[in-house]
Motif scaffolding. Structure first.
Motif: not given
Length: 184
Positions: A132-143, A156-159, A165-167, A176-184
């Motif tokens: 597991l990567s530690g990146i929260v994501a539902a079992g849905t498509r991501f890019f 990804c869907n941050e749920d 919560n497509m983010t 290594a980290s995701w400093k910038y996030k925006k829920c769209i």
């Protein structure tokens, strides 16, 4: 026919085929004969490596390992490989990017509330065990993709459970980290 989790697949039920139109603007375009290039169902863009190889991750629901193909001649031929054992998933969709140190980081969908990840230090020939990567994501498509700026873009869907919560996430430190996030 093969049955997996109640679904029926035949030998080429999930495979990629190619036909080429070399002169698409011709008055009467002609197409090559179709030919099978590899097994699996490609839904994501290939990853283009610095050494010129392309890695194509494709669903391969007939195995418990992540399936992928590599071409070293710009799509003329492909070699099929199996990587790490999959973490629990309904869809084994995967994407990757090459890190600045040359290693390749692959993410994959899981139904565990986070993206799975594996690392390759030999341009995709072998992979670390999936974790597991530690990146929260539902079992849905991501890019995921490296941008021309050098930053890493992740969508990804941050749920942990459902598609919400497509983010859009942006990393300036190679993921290594995701400093910038925006829920769209």
């Amino acid at each position: 026919l093969v049955f997996v989790d109640g679904y029926m697949f035949n030998d080429f039920g999930h495979s990629e085929w190619e036909t080429v139109c070399y002169y698409p603007d011709a008055e009467n375009p002609e197409f090559s004969e179709p030919h099978n290039i590899y097994q699996g169902f490609l839904r994501c863009k290939p990853t283009f490596l610095e050494n010129g190889d392309w890695i194509c991750f494709a669903y391969d629901q007939l195995t418990d390992k992540y399936g992928y193909s590599i071409t070293s001649d710009k799509g003329q031929t492909f070699s099929h490989y199996y990587g790490a054992k999959k973490l629990s998933t309904d869809f084994d969709e995967a994407m990757a990017y090459q890190r600045k140190d040359g290693s390749v980081r692959m993410f994959a969908r899981t139904n565990l509330g986070e993206l799975a990840e594996c690392l390759s230090y030999d341009n995709g020939k072998t992979w670390s065990n999936a974790a597991l990567s530690g990146i929260v994501a539902a079992g849905t498509r991501f890019f995921v993709k490296r941008l021309p700026s050098g930053r890493i873009l992740l969508i990804c869907n941050e749920d942990r459970i459902i598609r919400k919560n497509m983010t859009v996430c942006l990393s300036e430190d190679d993921g290594a980290s995701w400093k910038y996030k925006k829920c769209i």
